[in-house]
Design an enzyme around this catalytic site. Structure first.
Site, PDB file in Angstrom:
ATOM      1  N   LYS A  23       0.859  -1.189   0.000  1.00 55.53           N
ATOM      2  CA  LYS A  23       0.000   0.000   0.000  1.00 55.53           C
ATOM      3  C   LYS A  23       0.893   1.236   0.000  1.00 55.53           C
ATOM      4  O   LYS A  23       1.889   1.275   0.736  1.00 55.53           O
ATOM      5  CB  LYS A  23      -0.896  -0.037   1.244  1.00 55.53           C
ATOM      6  CG  LYS A  23      -1.890   1.118   1.349  1.00 55.53           C
ATOM      7  CD  LYS A  23      -2.745   0.978   2.610  1.00 55.53           C
ATOM      8  CE  LYS A  23      -3.833   2.047   2.690  1.00 55.53           C
ATOM      9  NZ  LYS A  23      -4.683   1.915   3.891  1.00 55.53           N
ATOM     10  N   SER A  71      -9.722   2.260   2.933  1.00 56.74           N
ATOM     11  CA  SER A  71      -8.791   2.957   2.063  1.00 56.74           C
ATOM     12  C   SER A  71      -7.820   2.044   1.319  1.00 56.74           C
ATOM     13  O   SER A  71      -7.216   2.478   0.347  1.00 56.74           O
ATOM     14  CB  SER A  71      -7.987   3.963   2.876  1.00 56.74           C
ATOM     15  OG  SER A  71      -7.182   3.284   3.836  1.00 56.74           O
ATOM     16  N   SER A 108     -10.068  -0.087   7.148  1.00 53.96           N
ATOM     17  CA  SER A 108      -9.500   0.021   5.799  1.00 53.96           C
ATOM     18  C   SER A 108      -8.853  -1.220   5.224  1.00 53.96           C
ATOM     19  O   SER A 108      -8.504  -1.231   4.051  1.00 53.96           O
ATOM     20  CB  SER A 108      -8.473   1.150   5.764  1.00 53.96           C
ATOM     21  OG  SER A 108      -9.143   2.364   5.554  1.00 53.96           O
TER      22      SER A 108
HETATM   23  N1  GLN Z   1     -13.133   4.698   6.412  1.00 58.49           N
HETATM   24  C1  GLN Z   1     -12.523   5.085   7.645  1.00 58.49           C
HETATM   25  C2  GLN Z   1     -12.055   6.520   7.558  1.00 58.49           C
HETATM   26  O1  GLN Z   1     -12.253   7.115   6.542  1.00 58.49           O
HETATM   27  C3  GLN Z   1     -11.392   4.172   7.981  1.00 58.49           C
HETATM   28  C4  GLN Z   1     -10.168   4.441   7.210  1.00 58.49           C
HETATM   29  C5  GLN Z   1      -9.038   3.598   7.601  1.00 58.49           C
HETATM   30  O2  GLN Z   1      -9.205   2.574   8.264  1.00 58.49           O
HETATM   31  N2  GLN Z   1      -7.841   4.033   7.231  1.00 58.49           N
HETATM   32  O3  GLN Z   1     -11.505   7.051   8.475  1.00 58.49           O
END
Ligand code: GLN
Length: 500
Positions: free
Chosen positions: A81, A162, A186
């Site tokens: 990532k 994400s 995410s």
């Molecule tokens: N969707 C969540 C956010 O926008 C989690 C994102 C994540 O786990 N990095 O904060």
């Protein structure tokens, strides 16, 4: 022999050990698959030359050593990532503000993977600074899910976020595994949306050193793979104590694969009533019930439990995470990294750089975070949220006095269309209702593909465990995976194989 890109990590490892395939061949097949998958936009940077060098080095190591002396990921091509710093390789966090940033150091987790013999195919796309559930907030554009609905309008779908690029790349069989990071869901939500396995280990299990920080008290790295065994193999390589991260925990890393006994007889599986949220689609409820039945049939005992503070998890998260983000992102000032928008005085340069460099979602989080940390509101919001966070943890601690693991759905829906929910942040945030509580409590959790929606899209089941009991989480997940027998291929793969 099966197509090389269809192999799981465990299958490839066996063929490599038997010298029936070389790391170089495996890597070449995946480089071609990464190219074929370009329409999905899963990668920000491809690193085929580096991959071939690493594969050649792996083949050499193998020629010199016996199988027991090799790393657990020896010769396995994976993606990282683009939130993990990789030495000399562009690292963007999906943001314009990190333009041209080539870190002079390697993150501990990726360094651990390379030490275990893995081969880097490239850096995957993500929501900007990992803020999102759709991958649509990336400066480098959205990622397309390799799945399309079997019925309906056939629109391109999000892979979740994400870690959407990692999820799409694994599901499309461009890579054998990929790293993700999970702050509120995410890893797990994109795994569910793309029909793969995604695991967030206990907070502290993997070092955060060299991972671009979003919300430091929540961020955790974890593996994204095609099955549970591969998650166990990859997590073992990623995990471990790191003196450079004071929150990383000094505990031995078990052989997680050994935990996959297939035996859940006598285990007590908690089913939290508060996860039956209003408006939960019938197919999600049905999948959950099915999961309970599968575990029961395997000899486990489902137990109704109560996690009374669950409804406060999302609001708590959306105070704590932006607060930490606003502080972590203060370092992007146009002086030390990436983008600089030259402009008048120093203050104006900061403003111009941050105004230009951050996207809308990141700005929203910085504003919310700065507000909840401001002198007048600190107690009302931030301190309150911290107190509620301890109550959420206490709910879990009490529940785990009577159960061994907890089963819930991973997400309240299947993948949605690209562009959907973009004008409604709350609807987007609601995607994480089932994943955020375990994040706030720092607990290990996994998403396993468990079935298809009415539209033919993958759905995931979610297993949460006690702190540092990744083995239990993997064991239960392995049994669910076996029962679900999820073998449907994403449309992208099926289409490629039939040449359409
Ligand atoms: N969707 C969540 C956010 O926008 C989690 C994102 C994540 O786990 N990095 O904060």
């Amino acid at each position: 022999m099966a197509t090389l890109t269809d192999l799981t990590i465990a299958e490839a490892r066996d063929l490599l050990d038997k010298r029936e395939v070389a790391a170089r061949e495996l890597t070449e097949a995946h480089i071609a698959a990464v190219e074929a998958a370009r329409p999905l936009n899963a990668f920000i940077t491809e690193t085929p030359e580096r991959a071939l060098e690493m594969a050649a080095a792996s083949d050499e190591r193998r020629a010199r050593s016996s199988a027991e002396d090799l790393g657990v990921m020896e010769g396995i091509p994976i993606a990282i990532k683009d939130l993990f710093c990789t030495e000399g390789v562009l690292t963007t966090a999906g943001s314009h503000i990190l333009d041209g940033f080539h870190p002079p150091y390697e993150s501990t987790v990726s360094a651990n993977l390379w030490r275990a013999g893995a081969v880097m195919l490239g850096k995957t796309n993500l929501d900007e600074f990992a803020m999102g559930s759709s991958n649509m907030t990336s400066y480098y554009g959205g990622v397309e899910n390799p799945w399309r609905a079997a019925s309906g309008d056939n629109r391109p779908l999000v892979p979740g976020g994400s870690s959407g690029g990692s999820a799409a790349a694994v599901a499309a069989r461009a890579v054998m595994g990929a790293t993700g990071t999970d702050t509120g869901g995410s890893i797990r939500q994109p795994a569910a949306f793309t029909g793969i396995v995604g695991m967030k280990p206990t907070y502290g299990r993997c070092s955060r050193w060299g991972i671009v920080a979003f919300a430091s008290s929540l961020d955790q790295a974890g593996p994204m793979t095609r099955d549970v065994r591969d998650a166990a193999i990859m997590l073992r390589a990623m995990a471990g104590h790191d003196p450079k991260d004071s929150t990383s925990v000094d505990r031995p890393v078990p052989d997680y694969e050994a935990a996959l006994t297939g035996d859940v007889r006598g285990l007590r599986i908690g089913v939290p009533e508060q996860y039956r949220v209003d408006g939960m689609p019938g197919e999600i409820e049905a999948l959950w019930t099915q999961g309970i039945e599968w575990l029961k049939a395997a000899g486990a005992e489902p137990v109704e439990i109560s996690l009374p503070h669950t409804k406060y998890a999302l609001p708590t998260y959306y105070i704590v995470a932006p607060a930490e983000a606003s502080s972590n992102l203060a370092r992007y000032d146009g002086v030390r990294y990436g983008l600089r928008e030259p402009s008048g005085e120093l203050d104006e340069m900061y403003e111009a750089t941050r105004g230009e460099g951050f996207g809308a979602e990141v700005k929203r989080r910085v504003l919310i975070g700065t507000y909840v940390l401001s002198a007048g509101y600190y107690d009302a919001y931030y301190n309150k949220a911290r107190r509620v966070r301890s109550l959420i943890l206490r709910d879990f601690t009490e529940a785990f006095e009577t159960v061994d693991a907890i089963l819930t759905p991973t997400a309240p829906s299947a993948a949605f269309a690209m562009g959907e929910k973009m004008d409604d942040p709350i609807a987007m945030y609601l995607n994480d209702v089932f994943t955020v509580p375990a994040s706030l409590a720092g607990l290990p959790a996994i998403s396993v593909p468990a079935g298809l929606s009415e539209e033919g899209l993958p759905l995931g089941l979610h297993v949460i465990g006690k702190a540092f009991d990744e083995e239990m989480v993997l064991r239960v997940a392995g049994v669910l995976e076996e029962a679900a027998d999820f073998t449907t291929e994403p449309t992208f793969i099926a289409g490629r194989e039939t040449g359409s």
